[in-house]
Design a protein around this motif. Structure first.
Motif, PDB file in Angstrom:
ATOM      1  N   ILE A   1       4.524 -90.082 -57.438  1.00  0.00           N
ATOM      2  CA  ILE A   1       5.364 -89.062 -56.818  1.00  0.00           C
ATOM      3  C   ILE A   1       5.179 -89.090 -55.301  1.00  0.00           C
ATOM      4  O   ILE A   1       4.066 -89.210 -54.793  1.00  0.00           O
ATOM      5  CB  ILE A   1       5.026 -87.662 -57.389  1.00  0.00           C
ATOM      6  CG1 ILE A   1       6.051 -86.622 -56.922  1.00  0.00           C
ATOM      7  CG2 ILE A   1       3.613 -87.239 -57.033  1.00  0.00           C
ATOM      8  CD1 ILE A   1       5.909 -85.289 -57.637  1.00  0.00           C
ATOM      9  N   GLY A   2       6.276 -89.048 -54.567  1.00  0.00           N
ATOM     10  CA  GLY A   2       6.222 -89.119 -53.113  1.00  0.00           C
ATOM     11  C   GLY A   2       6.222 -90.531 -52.576  1.00  0.00           C
ATOM     12  O   GLY A   2       6.067 -90.737 -51.365  1.00  0.00           O
ATOM     13  N   SER A   3       6.410 -91.512 -53.457  1.00  0.00           N
ATOM     14  CA  SER A   3       6.427 -92.907 -53.014  1.00  0.00           C
ATOM     15  C   SER A   3       7.513 -93.131 -51.972  1.00  0.00           C
ATOM     16  O   SER A   3       8.622 -92.582 -52.076  1.00  0.00           O
ATOM     17  CB  SER A   3       6.674 -93.827 -54.222  1.00  0.00           C
ATOM     18  OG  SER A   3       6.896 -95.160 -53.798  1.00  0.00           O
ATOM     19  N   ASN A   4       7.203 -93.972 -50.963  1.00  0.00           N
ATOM     20  CA  ASN A   4       8.205 -94.277 -49.938  1.00  0.00           C
ATOM     21  C   ASN A   4       9.002 -95.537 -50.261  1.00  0.00           C
ATOM     22  O   ASN A   4       9.760 -96.027 -49.433  1.00  0.00           O
ATOM     23  CB  ASN A   4       7.544 -94.404 -48.563  1.00  0.00           C
ATOM     24  CG  ASN A   4       6.514 -95.523 -48.513  1.00  0.00           C
ATOM     25  OD1 ASN A   4       6.365 -96.304 -49.449  1.00  0.00           O
ATOM     26  ND2 ASN A   4       5.793 -95.585 -47.407  1.00  0.00           N
ATOM     27  N   THR A   5       8.816 -96.050 -51.483  1.00  0.00           N
ATOM     28  CA  THR A   5       9.534 -97.276 -51.857  1.00  0.00           C
ATOM     29  C   THR A   5      10.753 -97.001 -52.725  1.00  0.00           C
ATOM     30  O   THR A   5      11.431 -97.933 -53.155  1.00  0.00           O
ATOM     31  CB  THR A   5       8.592 -98.235 -52.609  1.00  0.00           C
ATOM     32  OG1 THR A   5       8.163 -97.627 -53.839  1.00  0.00           O
ATOM     33  CG2 THR A   5       7.381 -98.570 -51.747  1.00  0.00           C
ATOM     34  N   ARG A   6      11.047 -95.724 -52.990  1.00  0.00           N
ATOM     35  CA  ARG A   6      12.211 -95.376 -53.810  1.00  0.00           C
ATOM     36  C   ARG A   6      12.641 -93.955 -53.502  1.00  0.00           C
ATOM     37  O   ARG A   6      11.849 -93.151 -52.965  1.00  0.00           O
ATOM     38  CB  ARG A   6      11.877 -95.503 -55.297  1.00  0.00           C
ATOM     39  CG  ARG A   6      10.749 -94.591 -55.750  1.00  0.00           C
ATOM     40  CD  ARG A   6      10.520 -94.663 -57.245  1.00  0.00           C
ATOM     41  NE  ARG A   6       9.412 -93.818 -57.675  1.00  0.00           N
ATOM     42  CZ  ARG A   6       9.475 -92.496 -57.817  1.00  0.00           C
ATOM     43  NH1 ARG A   6      10.612 -91.854 -57.536  1.00  0.00           N
ATOM     44  NH2 ARG A   6       8.419 -91.813 -58.227  1.00  0.00           N
ATOM     45  N   PRO A   7      13.883 -93.585 -53.832  1.00  0.00           N
ATOM     46  CA  PRO A   7      14.329 -92.210 -53.615  1.00  0.00           C
ATOM     47  C   PRO A   7      13.557 -91.224 -54.499  1.00  0.00           C
ATOM     48  O   PRO A   7      13.112 -91.580 -55.596  1.00  0.00           O
ATOM     49  CB  PRO A   7      15.813 -92.245 -54.011  1.00  0.00           C
ATOM     50  CG  PRO A   7      16.199 -93.685 -53.937  1.00  0.00           C
ATOM     51  CD  PRO A   7      14.979 -94.461 -54.313  1.00  0.00           C
ATOM     52  N   MET A   8      13.422 -90.010 -54.038  1.00  0.00           N
ATOM     53  CA  MET A   8      12.760 -88.966 -54.805  1.00  0.00           C
ATOM     54  C   MET A   8      13.722 -88.377 -55.824  1.00  0.00           C
ATOM     55  O   MET A   8      14.895 -88.138 -55.512  1.00  0.00           O
ATOM     56  CB  MET A   8      12.259 -87.864 -53.860  1.00  0.00           C
ATOM     57  CG  MET A   8      11.473 -86.753 -54.543  1.00  0.00           C
ATOM     58  SD  MET A   8      10.948 -85.477 -53.370  1.00  0.00           S
ATOM     59  CE  MET A   8       9.810 -86.402 -52.336  1.00  0.00           C
ATOM     60  N   THR A   9      13.258 -88.135 -57.031  1.00  0.00           N
ATOM     61  CA  THR A   9      14.103 -87.539 -58.059  1.00  0.00           C
ATOM     62  C   THR A   9      14.125 -86.025 -57.896  1.00  0.00           C
ATOM     63  O   THR A   9      13.259 -85.432 -57.230  1.00  0.00           O
ATOM     64  CB  THR A   9      13.594 -87.875 -59.460  1.00  0.00           C
ATOM     65  OG1 THR A   9      12.328 -87.213 -59.672  1.00  0.00           O
ATOM     66  CG2 THR A   9      13.414 -89.383 -59.639  1.00  0.00           C
ATOM     67  N   ASP A  10      15.103 -85.363 -58.513  1.00  0.00           N
ATOM     68  CA  ASP A  10      15.204 -83.900 -58.455  1.00  0.00           C
ATOM     69  C   ASP A  10      13.968 -83.252 -59.087  1.00  0.00           C
ATOM     70  O   ASP A  10      13.474 -82.229 -58.591  1.00  0.00           O
ATOM     71  CB  ASP A  10      16.463 -83.427 -59.171  1.00  0.00           C
ATOM     72  CG  ASP A  10      17.741 -83.820 -58.433  1.00  0.00           C
ATOM     73  OD1 ASP A  10      17.652 -84.106 -57.217  1.00  0.00           O
ATOM     74  OD2 ASP A  10      18.810 -83.837 -59.062  1.00  0.00           O
ATOM     75  N   GLU A  11      13.483 -83.833 -60.160  1.00  0.00           N
ATOM     76  CA  GLU A  11      12.309 -83.285 -60.830  1.00  0.00           C
ATOM     77  C   GLU A  11      11.076 -83.385 -59.939  1.00  0.00           C
ATOM     78  O   GLU A  11      10.280 -82.438 -59.844  1.00  0.00           O
ATOM     79  CB  GLU A  11      12.064 -84.025 -62.136  1.00  0.00           C
ATOM     80  CG  GLU A  11      10.943 -83.410 -62.983  1.00  0.00           C
ATOM     81  CD  GLU A  11      10.760 -84.126 -64.317  1.00  0.00           C
ATOM     82  OE1 GLU A  11       9.928 -83.645 -65.120  1.00  0.00           O
ATOM     83  OE2 GLU A  11      11.424 -85.155 -64.537  1.00  0.00           O
ATOM     84  N   GLU A  12      10.933 -84.502 -59.260  1.00  0.00           N
ATOM     85  CA  GLU A  12       9.809 -84.673 -58.353  1.00  0.00           C
ATOM     86  C   GLU A  12       9.898 -83.715 -57.174  1.00  0.00           C
ATOM     87  O   GLU A  12       8.892 -83.145 -56.733  1.00  0.00           O
ATOM     88  CB  GLU A  12       9.757 -86.120 -57.861  1.00  0.00           C
ATOM     89  CG  GLU A  12       9.328 -87.107 -58.919  1.00  0.00           C
ATOM     90  CD  GLU A  12       9.488 -88.548 -58.481  1.00  0.00           C
ATOM     91  OE1 GLU A  12       8.770 -89.413 -59.006  1.00  0.00           O
ATOM     92  OE2 GLU A  12      10.329 -88.815 -57.585  1.00  0.00           O
ATOM     93  N   ARG A  13      11.088 -83.526 -56.665  1.00  0.00           N
ATOM     94  CA  ARG A  13      11.274 -82.590 -55.554  1.00  0.00           C
ATOM     95  C   ARG A  13      10.868 -81.181 -55.970  1.00  0.00           C
ATOM     96  O   ARG A  13      10.241 -80.440 -55.196  1.00  0.00           O
ATOM     97  CB  ARG A  13      12.719 -82.617 -55.080  1.00  0.00           C
ATOM     98  CG  ARG A  13      12.982 -81.754 -53.858  1.00  0.00           C
ATOM     99  CD  ARG A  13      14.408 -81.934 -53.344  1.00  0.00           C
ATOM    100  NE  ARG A  13      14.603 -83.283 -52.840  1.00  0.00           N
ATOM    101  CZ  ARG A  13      14.261 -83.670 -51.610  1.00  0.00           C
ATOM    102  NH1 ARG A  13      13.693 -82.807 -50.771  1.00  0.00           N
ATOM    103  NH2 ARG A  13      14.488 -84.900 -51.219  1.00  0.00           N
TER     104      ARG A  13
END
Length: 337
Positions: A205-217
């Protein structure tokens, strides 16, 4: 590291023994038990100096009634911010100084000079805990805000007995921020593919290699909200302010010292000399000794003889790595990241 500390310890013990020997010769005979006690006291004093606990008297006065001056200058972070040749906020030394103040019965009050945009949530909480303990011990803590005392800088000021701010001080910024960078678009252009292997869906979670998901946000927002609630409690308790009054002020907005006084976030408009004069009256002593803590031998050129100085490249690497490590954690910080 252990060898370096052992070397410093033996140097301190050697100096203590030398001083003790001279003292014994000049005074005649010395009781063995008292000598050992004095040696331990001298050794502790010297080790404090090595570890950054030197005292520098600013104003001579009654040594039984002292005022300690603590300066929080710069970001409140427990990371290397400068080499030993430059001055910077030292988190460990500041914590040690606050612990010393709590235990020293000759210290009757504290002038806390804050010039900081805030910093780490954890580091700010460590300072807050110690400052509150000093106030609870009936030692008044007067804050003198500098150019900026915002977010974490305000967090550590909140439990103080009285807060002074200059009319032009920037303070407030009550809130929590957590940032990150999505580099996936750049990676696609460069032909770089992420190959993360994880044990569960949110391990990266919070990885800078992919977009953040709504659930992760939503998960990270809950973390920020929880820490924000803690910030509100600290200000509410420290300023004796109910939540209904506080919440409209705690939207992250920054205020001048004049505005902050009107809103009840600071007590008086003034500078450090004004806060110090008021503190002298508060401890009922016209002529207290006023001192601050300075960096000890551990940060001096003398200590560099016993430890290898990092090269400029190594120092830069530490700073960059420290900044990267802190980029995705919650911060009490004014001005973004």
């Amino acid at each position: 590291m252990l060898e370096k500390m052992n070397t410093r310890r033996w140097i301190a013990v050697g100096i203590a023994v030398l001083i003790l020997g001279i003292s014994a010769i000049s005074s005649g005979i010395s009781d063995k038990i008292n000598s050992e006690a004095r040696m331990k006291k001298m050794e502790a004093s010297l080790m404090n100096a090595v570890n950054g606990m030197n005292e520098e008297v600013i104003e001579e006065g009654d040594s039984a009634n002292r005022i300690a001056v603590i300066s929080v200058e710069g970001a409140i972070m427990n990371v290397p911010q400068a080499s030993f040749l430059t001055e910077s906020y030292d988190h460990k030394a500041t914590l040690n100084a606050l612990d010393d103040i709590l235990e020293d019965d000759t210290i009757k009050g504290v002038l806390l000079k804050v010039n900081s945009p805030g910093g780490g949530v954890y580091e700010s909480a460590e300072l807050h805990k110690r400052i509150k303990a000093i106030v609870d011990a009936k030692k008044p803590v007067y804050v003198a805000m500098g150019n900026t005392a915002a977010s974490g800088g305000y967090y550590i000021s909140a439990p103080a007995t009285k807060i002074y701010a200059a009319p032009s001080t920037l303070t407030g910024s009550i809130g929590v921020i957590m940032g990150g960078t999505n580099l996936s678009g750049l990676m696609d252009k460069l032909g770089i593919t992420n190959q993360t292997i994880k044990s569960a869906a949110h391990k990266d979670i919070g990885s800078n290699t992919r977009p953040m998901t709504d659930e992760e946000r939503a998960i990270l927002q809950s973390v920020v909200d929880d820490l924000y609630g803690e910030f509100l409690n600290v200000v509410s308790q420290g300023r004796h302010m109910d939540m209904a009054t506080l919440r409209p002020l705690a939207d992250g907005s920054v205020f001048t010292g004049k505005q902050a006084k009107q809103k009840g976030l600071v007590d008086e408009l003034g500078y450090s000399e004004d806060a110090l004069a008021a503190l002298k009256k508060a401890i009922k002593c016209d002529n207290p000794e006023v001192f601050n803590y300075t960096k000890g031998l551990g940060d001096s050129f003398f200590a560099s003889l016993f430890s290898q100085k990092a090269s400029d490249k190594e120092l830069a690497a530490k700073l960059v790595l420290g900044a990267l490590a802190d980029s995705d954690r919650p911060m009490y910080l004014y001005g973004g990241e």
